[in-house]
Design a protein around this motif. Structure first.
Motif, mmCIF file in Angstrom:
data_model
loop_
_atom_site.group_PDB
_atom_site.id
_atom_site.type_symbol
_atom_site.label_atom_id
_atom_site.label_comp_id
_atom_site.label_asym_id
_atom_site.label_seq_id
_atom_site.Cartn_x
_atom_site.Cartn_y
_atom_site.Cartn_z
ATOM 1 N N GLY A 1 22.137 19.752 77.068
ATOM 2 C CA GLY A 1 21.629 18.478 77.559
ATOM 3 C C GLY A 1 22.431 17.285 77.097
ATOM 4 N N VAL B 1 19.215 15.129 82.169
ATOM 5 C CA VAL B 1 17.799 15.483 82.281
ATOM 6 C C VAL B 1 17.654 16.312 83.552
ATOM 7 N N GLU C 1 12.147 17.003 85.555
ATOM 8 C CA GLU C 1 11.709 16.752 84.176
ATOM 9 C C GLU C 1 11.822 15.258 83.853
ATOM 10 N N GLN C 2 11.033 14.852 82.876
ATOM 11 C CA GLN C 2 11.084 13.476 82.392
ATOM 12 C C GLN C 2 11.697 13.461 81.010
ATOM 13 N N LEU C 3 12.252 12.307 80.642
ATOM 14 C CA LEU C 3 12.782 12.151 79.293
ATOM 15 C C LEU C 3 11.706 11.542 78.396
ATOM 16 N N ARG D 1 12.782 16.577 76.603
ATOM 17 C CA ARG D 1 12.517 16.653 78.038
ATOM 18 C C ARG D 1 11.229 17.434 78.251
#
Lengths: 321, 321
Positions: free
Chosen positions: A22, A36, A40-42, A137
């Motif tokens: 990542g 990311v 998915e979200q950070l 993530r």
């Protein structure tokens, strides 16, 4: 090259700065670059530790390196996130090679244990403090927020409570104890283990979660407020370590568990149907209460009597500068 | 509720904390959550400012609020990133409502100007300092790194140099000047404007870029090192403001431009074919030298003579604690 530039090069060469999944670009440019995955979200969290406020000064730099990163990564665990990376903003009054090397060793060990890479930061002269910003993530919509607890849910924690608060008089040199008592308490204080795997296992199951940093009752108050519910804590169900009870007695250990900070154990709410499968998978889950309609936090004794203390929560290691 | 929890609530209610594009979850949980569009990377940078080292103490908190965020966001500009959000770790010796409100006003103004939302942070007691971590997004592969400069490229900057270094004796009260001179210099020091639009316009065109924070020669050294090239700077092509020349004279202004820090103007390298289209779009680009094979930084006079100074670069506002 100034001494602070040397420090930057020192951290850039540290094992934990050598990339990772990542991390598209690490230390050395104006920014780091993270990937990311789609869907998915950070997740991001920032924590500052100040000498004399959050830790004794002087203290062992190796232990401080471990602890400063663990405290920050614990917020990723609380969100159910998979760790990626962190930045370190380190402010130092003087540059001491021994101190830096020991601090970096502690940092490296915790970074390896948590699976995070050092991707940037800043090193400046000033009173000793450090700010860690951590990145993880989490699949869209599966982050464990504080706001989803529902009446009927169970209140659970992921391990024994109060050990870090119990360790504090040992850390400060105010008390001593035999190794069988002191060692496990001090280990918990200096090297808390962020419950990353548990957080990820709770995705889609827990309705609310956080890591206990301000003390159980204060942190339950955060869930109560965010979820607009009432949290009932049953004092006699608190999981306490043998070392803590031996050191503080039963009542003292309960108080440490209820109001002491720095545990970095997960507290979460769970529909009761979710409990058995998680227990059978072997997760260390302790049910310590439940969620009901209402607002606030209530402490109950074994007879169901309300014994909520008047003051709850959190004291820094030392509140004055 | 303790005073530091009140501060957290104060910042959570600030205009710049009210969400924004790419912010899925802001202040108030264990982590903030950001969305990064598919095909883009997340750019991250961290900067710490310490009282007495990076800024005079006391100083105007409104101006400090502006400047502390601008300095950090400038790294996003240097990467060609589109800003999303930032976190603020603020350490304060005492809590003063007037100071906080003025600081937050400055922060809000700069956040609005740069298009970043406050998504988290930490507020602690201790010696005054602040760590900003900023987040932006940039299409995969288009970030402006320091490592791509090629022999033959032009060395360019995005505006006048040296104004912040020129302002320093005014900031410190060591000198005075009439408003026509002092005002533009102080404005540049206290409210640098991150060159975000220019950075984004340079995506896919500039071969290397950074923002000048350590001083032009020192920062050109970073490009030289990362790109394994030699950077030639032509002294007589440095863009200097009328105010700076009037205040320091021609030679003093050139020195400020070459070695003074804190300009937060972009420096970048550009294949010559890319220059004309950018100039005709109206971007404020000044060619100040070129890239040749070799290593290091060379300063040339108008006759092409090597006049590289022995010491280059960067001094903090005050290096000792």
């Amino acid at each position: 090259m100034g001494e602070f530039e040397l420090i930057r090069n020192f951290f850039a060469a540290a094992p934990c700065a050598q990339g990772g999944e990542g991390v598209d670009l690490g230390i050395g440019d104006d920014c780091a670059l993270l990937a990311v995955p789609p869907g998915e979200q950070l997740a991001i969290s920032t924590d500052t530790l100040v000498a004399g406020v959050h830790f004794a000064d002087p203290c062992d730099p190796f232990l401080l390196g471990q602890r400063s990163l663990a405290v920050a990564v614990s917020d990723l665990a609380a969100m159910g996130a998979t760790p990626i990376a962190f930045t370190l903003a380190l402010t130092l009054p003087t540059v001491t090679a021994d101190w830096l090397q020991a601090y970096a060793r502690g940092l490296n060990r915790m970074a390896q244990s948590c699976g995070v890479a050092l991707v940037g930061g800043d090193t400046t002269r000033g009173p000793l403090s450090m700010t860690m910003t951590v990145f993880g993530r989490v699949p869209n919509g599966l982050a464990l927020c504080r706001s989803g607890a529902q009446p009927g849910d169970l209140l659970c924690v992921g391990g024994e409570l109060g050990n870090a608060a119990g360790a504090l008089p040992l850390v400060l040199g105010e008390r001593t104890a035999e190794p069988a008592i002191a060692d496990p308490l001090l280990a918990h204080y200096w090297s808390p283990q962020p419950q990353l795997a548990l957080g990820q296992a709770l995705r889609g199951k827990a309705t609310a979660a956080l890591d206990i940093s301000d003390g159980l009752l204060a942190d339950c108050g955060h869930i109560a407020q965010a979820s607009k519910v009432s949290v009932q804590v049953e004092r006699d169900r608190l999981p306490l370590s043998g070392a803590l009870v031996a050191f503080l007695g039963q009542a003292g250990a309960q108080n440490a568990a209820l109001s002491g900070g720095d545990d970095y154990v997960l507290a979460f709410t769970l529909p009761s149907v979710e409990l058995s499968p998680l227990l059978s998978e072997g997760w260390p889950i302790h049910v310590i209460g439940r969620i009901v309609a209402g607002q606030g936090v209530t402490l109950l004794d074994s007879d169901g009597q309300d014994i909520t203390p008047q003051t709850q929560g959190y004291q820094h290691f030392r509140e004055s500068p």
